[in-house]
Motif scaffolding. Sequence first.
Motif, PDB file in Angstrom:
ATOM      1  N   GLU A  24      -7.148  21.613  -3.052  1.00  9.98           N
ATOM      2  CA  GLU A  24      -7.963  21.493  -4.259  1.00  9.98           C
ATOM      3  C   GLU A  24      -7.313  20.508  -5.221  1.00  9.98           C
ATOM      4  O   GLU A  24      -7.033  20.811  -6.382  1.00  9.98           O
ATOM      5  N   PRO A  25      -7.081  19.274  -4.742  1.00 10.64           N
ATOM      6  CA  PRO A  25      -6.306  18.311  -5.531  1.00 10.64           C
ATOM      7  C   PRO A  25      -7.120  17.656  -6.644  1.00 10.64           C
ATOM      8  O   PRO A  25      -8.356  17.662  -6.623  1.00 10.64           O
ATOM      9  N   GLN A  26      -6.409  17.094  -7.592  1.00  8.26           N
ATOM     10  CA  GLN A  26      -7.027  16.276  -8.623  1.00  8.26           C
ATOM     11  C   GLN A  26      -6.958  14.798  -8.252  1.00  8.26           C
ATOM     12  O   GLN A  26      -7.646  13.973  -8.851  1.00  8.26           O
ATOM     13  N   MET A  27      -6.118  14.488  -7.266  1.00  9.66           N
ATOM     14  CA  MET A  27      -5.940  13.116  -6.817  1.00  9.66           C
ATOM     15  C   MET A  27      -5.542  13.128  -5.349  1.00  9.66           C
ATOM     16  O   MET A  27      -4.838  14.029  -4.902  1.00  9.66           O
ATOM     17  N   ILE A  28      -6.033  12.135  -4.598  1.00  6.85           N
ATOM     18  CA  ILE A  28      -5.621  11.972  -3.213  1.00  6.85           C
ATOM     19  C   ILE A  28      -5.003  10.592  -3.046  1.00  6.85           C
ATOM     20  O   ILE A  28      -5.595   9.580  -3.432  1.00  6.85           O
ATOM     21  N   LEU A  29      -3.799  10.559  -2.484  1.00  4.19           N
ATOM     22  CA  LEU A  29      -3.116   9.314  -2.158  1.00  4.19           C
ATOM     23  C   LEU A  29      -3.154   9.164  -0.642  1.00  4.19           C
ATOM     24  O   LEU A  29      -2.757  10.073   0.080  1.00  4.19           O
ATOM     25  N   ALA A  30      -3.644   8.030  -0.152  1.00  7.71           N
ATOM     26  CA  ALA A  30      -3.739   7.801   1.287  1.00  7.71           C
ATOM     27  C   ALA A  30      -2.925   6.564   1.637  1.00  7.71           C
ATOM     28  O   ALA A  30      -3.250   5.460   1.203  1.00  7.71           O
ATOM     29  N   ASP A  31      -1.861   6.769   2.402  1.00  2.67           N
ATOM     30  CA  ASP A  31      -0.934   5.686   2.741  1.00  2.67           C
ATOM     31  C   ASP A  31      -1.301   5.090   4.092  1.00  2.67           C
ATOM     32  O   ASP A  31      -0.992   5.668   5.130  1.00  2.67           O
ATOM     33  N   ARG A  75       3.694  22.247  -8.109  1.00  2.00           N
ATOM     34  CA  ARG A  75       2.298  22.219  -8.551  1.00  2.00           C
ATOM     35  C   ARG A  75       1.747  20.798  -8.482  1.00  2.00           C
ATOM     36  O   ARG A  75       0.602  20.581  -8.105  1.00  2.00           O
ATOM     37  N   TRP A  76       2.578  19.805  -8.847  1.00  4.01           N
ATOM     38  CA  TRP A  76       2.127  18.415  -8.774  1.00  4.01           C
ATOM     39  C   TRP A  76       1.911  17.989  -7.325  1.00  4.01           C
ATOM     40  O   TRP A  76       0.939  17.306  -7.017  1.00  4.01           O
ATOM     41  N   ASN A  77       2.791  18.403  -6.418  1.00  2.00           N
ATOM     42  CA  ASN A  77       2.603  18.100  -4.997  1.00  2.00           C
ATOM     43  C   ASN A  77       1.298  18.701  -4.471  1.00  2.00           C
ATOM     44  O   ASN A  77       0.688  18.154  -3.556  1.00  2.00           O
ATOM     45  N   ARG A  78       0.896  19.820  -5.057  1.00  2.00           N
ATOM     46  CA  ARG A  78      -0.381  20.445  -4.703  1.00  2.00           C
ATOM     47  C   ARG A  78      -1.551  19.653  -5.284  1.00  2.00           C
ATOM     48  O   ARG A  78      -2.537  19.384  -4.596  1.00  2.00           O
ATOM     49  N   ASP A  79      -1.444  19.272  -6.559  1.00  2.63           N
ATOM     50  CA  ASP A  79      -2.544  18.593  -7.250  1.00  2.63           C
ATOM     51  C   ASP A  79      -2.701  17.141  -6.826  1.00  2.63           C
ATOM     52  O   ASP A  79      -3.766  16.551  -6.995  1.00  2.63           O
ATOM     53  N   CYS A  80      -1.628  16.555  -6.288  1.00  2.00           N
ATOM     54  CA  CYS A  80      -1.640  15.154  -5.860  1.00  2.00           C
ATOM     55  C   CYS A  80      -1.426  15.133  -4.345  1.00  2.00           C
ATOM     56  O   CYS A  80      -0.312  15.000  -3.864  1.00  2.00           O
ATOM     57  N   ALA A  81      -2.513  15.285  -3.597  1.00  2.00           N
ATOM     58  CA  ALA A  81      -2.421  15.400  -2.132  1.00  2.00           C
ATOM     59  C   ALA A  81      -2.095  14.053  -1.510  1.00  2.00           C
ATOM     60  O   ALA A  81      -2.535  13.010  -1.992  1.00  2.00           O
ATOM     61  N   MET A  82      -1.341  14.085  -0.410  1.00  2.00           N
ATOM     62  CA  MET A  82      -0.906  12.858   0.267  1.00  2.00           C
ATOM     63  C   MET A  82      -1.406  12.872   1.714  1.00  2.00           C
ATOM     64  O   MET A  82      -1.246  13.866   2.429  1.00  2.00           O
ATOM     65  N   ILE A  83      -2.004  11.767   2.128  1.00  2.00           N
ATOM     66  CA  ILE A  83      -2.449  11.576   3.511  1.00  2.00           C
ATOM     67  C   ILE A  83      -1.661  10.410   4.080  1.00  2.00           C
ATOM     68  O   ILE A  83      -1.567   9.348   3.455  1.00  2.00           O
ATOM     69  N   PHE A  84      -1.096  10.611   5.282  1.00  2.00           N
ATOM     70  CA  PHE A  84      -0.187   9.628   5.861  1.00  2.00           C
ATOM     71  C   PHE A  84      -0.813   8.929   7.069  1.00  2.00           C
ATOM     72  O   PHE A  84      -1.709   9.453   7.722  1.00  2.00           O
ATOM     73  N   THR A 102      -9.988  11.343  -7.808  1.00  2.00           N
ATOM     74  CA  THR A 102      -9.388  10.016  -7.765  1.00  2.00           C
ATOM     75  C   THR A 102      -8.777   9.779  -6.393  1.00  2.00           C
ATOM     76  O   THR A 102      -8.049  10.624  -5.877  1.00  2.00           O
ATOM     77  N   VAL A 103      -9.081   8.632  -5.794  1.00  2.00           N
ATOM     78  CA  VAL A 103      -8.510   8.274  -4.496  1.00  2.00           C
ATOM     79  C   VAL A 103      -7.802   6.924  -4.638  1.00  2.00           C
ATOM     80  O   VAL A 103      -8.395   5.954  -5.094  1.00  2.00           O
ATOM     81  N   ILE A 104      -6.524   6.903  -4.276  1.00  2.00           N
ATOM     82  CA  ILE A 104      -5.753   5.660  -4.253  1.00  2.00           C
ATOM     83  C   ILE A 104      -5.280   5.478  -2.821  1.00  2.00           C
ATOM     84  O   ILE A 104      -4.578   6.330  -2.283  1.00  2.00           O
ATOM     85  N   THR A 105      -5.675   4.374  -2.200  1.00  2.00           N
ATOM     86  CA  THR A 105      -5.351   4.186  -0.796  1.00  2.00           C
ATOM     87  C   THR A 105      -4.762   2.810  -0.533  1.00  2.00           C
ATOM     88  O   THR A 105      -5.275   1.802  -1.014  1.00  2.00           O
ATOM     89  N   ASN A 106      -3.675   2.781   0.221  1.00  2.00           N
ATOM     90  CA  ASN A 106      -3.102   1.522   0.695  1.00  2.00           C
ATOM     91  C   ASN A 106      -3.898   1.061   1.908  1.00  2.00           C
ATOM     92  O   ASN A 106      -4.155   1.845   2.822  1.00  2.00           O
ATOM     93  N   LEU A 107      -4.270  -0.213   1.919  1.00  2.00           N
ATOM     94  CA  LEU A 107      -5.081  -0.746   3.014  1.00  2.00           C
ATOM     95  C   LEU A 107      -4.520  -2.080   3.487  1.00  2.00           C
ATOM     96  O   LEU A 107      -3.962  -2.839   2.691  1.00  2.00           O
TER      97      LEU A 107
END
Length: 277
Positions: free
Chosen positions: A162-169, A75-84, A197-202
Motif C-alpha cells: 500500500e505504498p505512496q510511491m513506487i520506484l522501479a529500477d 515505515r518509509w521502506n513500506r511507503d516507498c516500494a522498490m521494484i528491481f 507516484t511512479v519513478i522508473t529508470n529506463l
Amino acid sequence: MLEIRGVTRRFGKTVAVKNVDVKIAEGEMVGVIGRSGAGKSTLLRMINRLIETSEGAITFRDLEVSKLRGTALRRWNRDCAMIFQQFNLVPRLDVLTNVLLGRLNHRPTAMNLLNIYSREERIQAIAALERLDIAHTALQQAGTLSGGQQQRVAIARALMQEPQMILADEPIASLDPLNAKVVMDSLADINARDGITVITNLHTLDTARHYCSRIIGMAHGEVVFDGTASELTAAAVREIYGADTAGEGVSEEITSTSIETPARPRRERALEPALAG
C-alpha cells in the motif's frame, strides 16, 4: 511532494551522483534515463534509503527521509516500494506467498515469524495478482515463471505494501518487447488509477516518451535534462547520451521496445485452495 536537495553520493573517490536538485509532485509518472553509470540506480536507492547520501537531503511531504532511523525508516521502506530488474522474489516459495511478503512492515513480528496471514490478506494478494492478470499462477513456485511473469509478481508484492510511491529500477531491462509492454502498462495503470507516484529508470527512449509525463536525463551523475517528452529534442538526447564513435547522435530505433499487441482477455480461475491457506 518528493524533494531532492543538493544530493551527492560518493564511493571512495568516485562521485556517482553529484549535487542533484529535483522536485517531484505526487501522482507523477517520471522516467529517469541515461547511460550505464550515469547515477540513475544510485539516485533511486538513496530515495528508498537502500544506500545513504554523502551530502544533501531528501524529503517527502514534511518527512526528512535521509535522516530516518529504526521504526520510522521501516515505515518509509513500506511507503516507498522498490521494484528491481532482478525481481528479488524467493524462487522456492509459491507466488501467493511472495506477494504476501509485501505485508511484512504492516504486521507484528511474531506473525511474520510464524508465517501467518489472514484471509483478508490472502484475498488482497489474489486481487493484486488478478489485476496483473497472473492470478492463475498463485500456487506455482515463483522460480518456475517467465521473467515477465516474475516482474508482475514483484509489482503485485509492491501493491501489497500500500505504498505512496513506487520506484522501479530498470524494470524491463531483462524482458522481451511483449513482456516489457505488459510491465510498463501495469505501472502506468497503477499511476493513473491509484494516483501513486511512479519513478522508473529506463534504458529505452521510446518507452520513456510513451509512458512518462516527465523525463529526467542524467549524465556523469548530474541531471542534465528535466522536462516533458515533447521537450526531449535530439540536442537534449545528445547531451544525455553523448555521440557514437562516428559522431552521430543516439538512434532511438535500436533501443526500442515498442510492439503492437491486441488486448488480451482476462482469465478467471477458481482459487479456493489459495484463499483457504
